[in-house]
Design a protein around this motif. Structure first.
Motif, mmCIF file in Angstrom:
data_model
loop_
_atom_site.group_PDB
_atom_site.id
_atom_site.type_symbol
_atom_site.label_atom_id
_atom_site.label_comp_id
_atom_site.label_asym_id
_atom_site.label_seq_id
_atom_site.Cartn_x
_atom_site.Cartn_y
_atom_site.Cartn_z
ATOM 1 N N THR A 62 44.612 17.970 17.368
ATOM 2 C CA THR A 62 43.198 17.986 17.021
ATOM 3 C C THR A 62 42.405 17.528 18.237
ATOM 4 N N GLN A 63 41.406 18.344 18.611
ATOM 5 C CA GLN A 63 40.564 17.943 19.740
ATOM 6 C C GLN A 63 39.423 17.087 19.214
ATOM 7 N N ARG A 64 39.159 15.988 19.889
ATOM 8 C CA ARG A 64 38.007 15.158 19.548
ATOM 9 C C ARG A 64 37.175 14.989 20.801
ATOM 10 N N ILE A 65 35.945 15.387 20.707
ATOM 11 C CA ILE A 65 35.100 15.323 21.893
ATOM 12 C C ILE A 65 33.667 15.030 21.472
ATOM 13 N N SER A 66 32.960 14.297 22.303
ATOM 14 C CA SER A 66 31.579 13.976 21.935
ATOM 15 C C SER A 66 30.687 15.175 22.213
ATOM 16 N N TYR A 67 29.594 15.239 21.492
ATOM 17 C CA TYR A 67 28.630 16.325 21.660
ATOM 18 C C TYR A 67 28.174 16.405 23.110
ATOM 19 N N GLN A 68 27.876 15.241 23.670
ATOM 20 C CA GLN A 68 27.388 15.214 25.058
ATOM 21 C C GLN A 68 28.436 15.796 26.013
ATOM 22 N N ASP A 69 29.696 15.405 25.826
ATOM 23 C CA ASP A 69 30.758 15.884 26.718
ATOM 24 C C ASP A 69 31.003 17.381 26.558
ATOM 25 N N VAL A 70 31.058 17.849 25.305
ATOM 26 C CA VAL A 70 31.394 19.259 25.088
ATOM 27 C C VAL A 70 30.238 20.149 25.563
ATOM 28 N N PHE A 71 29.030 19.634 25.463
ATOM 29 C CA PHE A 71 27.858 20.377 25.922
ATOM 30 C C PHE A 71 27.878 20.485 27.439
ATOM 31 N N LYS A 72 28.154 19.353 28.074
ATOM 32 C CA LYS A 72 28.205 19.296 29.542
ATOM 33 C C LYS A 72 29.316 20.213 30.067
ATOM 34 N N GLU A 131 33.516 28.435 21.911
ATOM 35 C CA GLU A 131 34.658 27.930 22.685
ATOM 36 C C GLU A 131 35.442 26.854 21.930
ATOM 37 N N LEU A 132 34.965 26.440 20.761
ATOM 38 C CA LEU A 132 35.542 25.261 20.112
ATOM 39 C C LEU A 132 36.702 25.603 19.185
ATOM 40 N N GLY A 133 37.787 24.824 19.312
ATOM 41 C CA GLY A 133 38.883 24.915 18.356
ATOM 42 C C GLY A 133 39.642 26.216 18.405
ATOM 43 N N LYS A 134 40.221 26.536 19.581
ATOM 44 C CA LYS A 134 41.051 27.738 19.677
ATOM 45 C C LYS A 134 42.358 27.484 18.920
ATOM 46 N N ASN A 135 42.449 28.072 17.724
ATOM 47 C CA ASN A 135 43.605 27.856 16.847
ATOM 48 C C ASN A 135 43.932 26.383 16.648
ATOM 49 N N ALA A 136 42.885 25.581 16.618
ATOM 50 C CA ALA A 136 43.070 24.140 16.405
ATOM 51 C C ALA A 136 41.786 23.600 15.800
ATOM 52 N N LEU A 137 41.902 22.420 15.226
ATOM 53 C CA LEU A 137 40.703 21.767 14.715
ATOM 54 C C LEU A 137 40.013 21.043 15.867
ATOM 55 N N CYS A 138 38.711 21.218 15.966
ATOM 56 C CA CYS A 138 37.944 20.505 16.977
ATOM 57 C C CYS A 138 36.876 19.684 16.269
#
Lengths: 189, 306
Positions: free
Chosen positions: B124-134, B184-191
């Motif tokens: 499972t990918q966990r990423i902050s909004y700020q990071d994923v946006f950047k 781009e989020l969660g390619k065959n995975a939960l993000c």
């Protein structure tokens, strides 16, 4: 002309965008659960043929475009213009080569084709999917040639050049798929 | 899928509840259009609303001491129909008393893993909004730099964004996120994307250490938005102010008027336990489980044929 909202953008709908007539190809509703709704729309510019993607805020509107497809008979080419006629009404239209474009390669006098009219002026010409044209020039075949193998270029009476099987001879009429520009079969006179 | 979900919560001693779909009040969120109907009870006639989510009623249960609860119900959102939207859809919503956002995210990941039973990457990918946006755009989501956002739109063949979003930070974020980040989020995975900007806080509480971000999480699989969760706002005053702000915004923008849920405010005043909650669109989950391209394929009859 009618006004269409993003919810009415269906494939095939003709609308005005940036002063050009366009056809909707695809319309996707995009809305984050807690956010602004958008419509991501794929559109073909009917003047240039180019496909673009454009996003609209949901609920935005576009003016409809007065675009219709009309079946017409291709009459003749006078050197600078090509002339078409609606058979029911005898109404005639003329277009220059810029609008006819590649369709000109498949237009034979008296053949039927589709002329797209925008505000009653020709916008584009689409030949029939299959046309029958005579070969005016091709290398002579060699005895023993069969349908297999490479093929050879053949020039048709409209000026188009297509690849034909080796056994097809000059003077014969062939059927061509205008969408791909490929030889389909020989036509018995 | 429903059996798996019910077993999952039964094993964790979370109580299944049912709350009204038809209610006297409705959420104030300007981005949610609702259905109204008339309750004809002579001599009175009363406007009732079809719920856009069971959130308020479930929070009232939490405040009255229900403990952790879940619900599988219909929710209604007006004006929404498309490949991923149907105006009537099925929602799973649950609240965990005593959970913070991290614990809720752990549980979301567990539930998704169980629903997909190995079909999905276990990472499972966990990423902050700020990071994923950047990462996807190079832009800072938390500070609104109008010039930079416009330049980005022009560089990415999205010039229409400038007219649509104008000087509204929240709409800019929605536009860029849906077009350039979400796919781009969660390619065959939960993000799991957490730490949403404060302007997109909705009913989440602000982060005590950084008031630019909120304790909100969104779930994505293969670019599809599946759900939304919060470390719930407990402050009745703050909630009341947010309601009033949104009601004022509705008036300014000629959106349909709403009836404020005073009972929710009262429940928060009486005291709602510390909790986190999340809602997941089950039709979309089923789409992903069955590799369906359109929500119509997982509905008996989508709205066009209902």
């Amino acid at each position: 002309m009618a006004i269409y909202s993003t919810n009415e953008f269906k494939a095939g709908l003709k609308v005005m965008l940036d002063n050009d007539p366009c056809a909707i190809i695809e319309n996707e509703f995009v809305k984050p659960g807690k956010g602004q709704a958008f419509n991501r729309v794929k559109i073909r510019n009917l003047k240039t043929g180019r496909v673009i993607e454009r996003t609209f805020k949901s609920g935005e509107t576009l003016e409809g475009a007065d675009v219709v497809d009309v079946e017409m008979q291709y009459l003749y080419n006078d050197g600078s213009f090509r002339h078409f006629m609606v058979l029911d009404t005898f109404e005639q239209y003329q277009t220059d080569d810029k609008i006819v474009g590649d369709a000109g390669l498949w237009l034979k006098d008296q053949d039927m084709c589709t002329v797209t009219l925008w505000n009653d002026a020709p916008l584009a010409v689409t030949p029939a999917n299959f046309v029958e044209l005579a070969i005016v020039e091709t290398d002579p075949g060699v005895r023993g040639d069969t349908s297999g193998g490479g093929g050879k270029p053949a020039k048709l009476d409209t000026g188009a050049v297509v690849r034909v099987p080796l056994f097809v001879q000059q003077g014969e009429t062939i059927k061509v798929d205008t969408r791909t520009g490929e030889y389909v079969s020989r036509v018995k006179e | 899928m429903l059996a798996t979900i019910r077993r999952f919560f039964s094993e964790r001693a979370v109580l299944e509840v049912e709350t009204p779909l038809l209610s006297q009040t409705i959420g104030t969120d300007p981005q949610l259009e609702f259905f109204t109907t008339e309750f004809n009870f002579p001599p009175s006639r009363q406007t009732l609303y079809l719920q856009t989510s069971p959130e308020f009623a479930m929070k009232r249960l939490l405040a009255s001491g229900s403990g952790s609860i879940y619900q599988i119900c219909k929710a209604f959102r007006n004006g929404e129909a498309g490949r991923f939207h149907n105006p009537e859809f099925t929602m799973l919503e649950w609240y965990r008393v005593g959970f913070n956002l991290q614990q809720l995210m752990d549980e979301i990941a567990d539930l998704i893993a169980e629903a997909f039973a190995g079909q999905l990457s276990s990472e499972t990918q966990r990423i902050s909004y700020q990071d994923v946006f950047k990462l996807n755009t190079g832009l800072d989501a938390l500070t609104f730099d109008y010039q930079a956002y416009c330049a980005y739109a022009l560089d990415n063949q999205l010039p229409e964004a400038i007219d649509i979003c104008r000087h509204d930070h929240a709409i800019w974020l929605d536009f860029i996120f849906t077009h350039k980040v979400q796919p781009e989020l969660g390619k065959n995975a939960l993000c799991l994307v957490f730490g949403y900007p404060a302007c997109q806080s909705s009913l989440a509480r602000l982060n005590p250490l950084d008031d630019l971000v909120t304790e909100r999480v969104e779930l994505f699989i293969n670019g599809v938005e599946l759900g939304n969760g919060y470390y719930e706002l407990l402050d009745a005053n703050e909630q009341n102010q947010r309601f009033d702000r949104e009601i004022a915004y509705r008036q300014q923008n000629n959106l349909p008027p709403v009836t404020k849920d005073h009972r929710l405010i009262q429940a928060l005043e009486a005291g709602m336990p510390d909790c986190s909650g999340v809602a997941i669109g089950l039709d979309r989950l089923l789409m992903l489980l069955s590799n369906s391209a359109s929500i119509d394929q997982v509905l008996g009859f989508a709205v066009g044929r209902a």
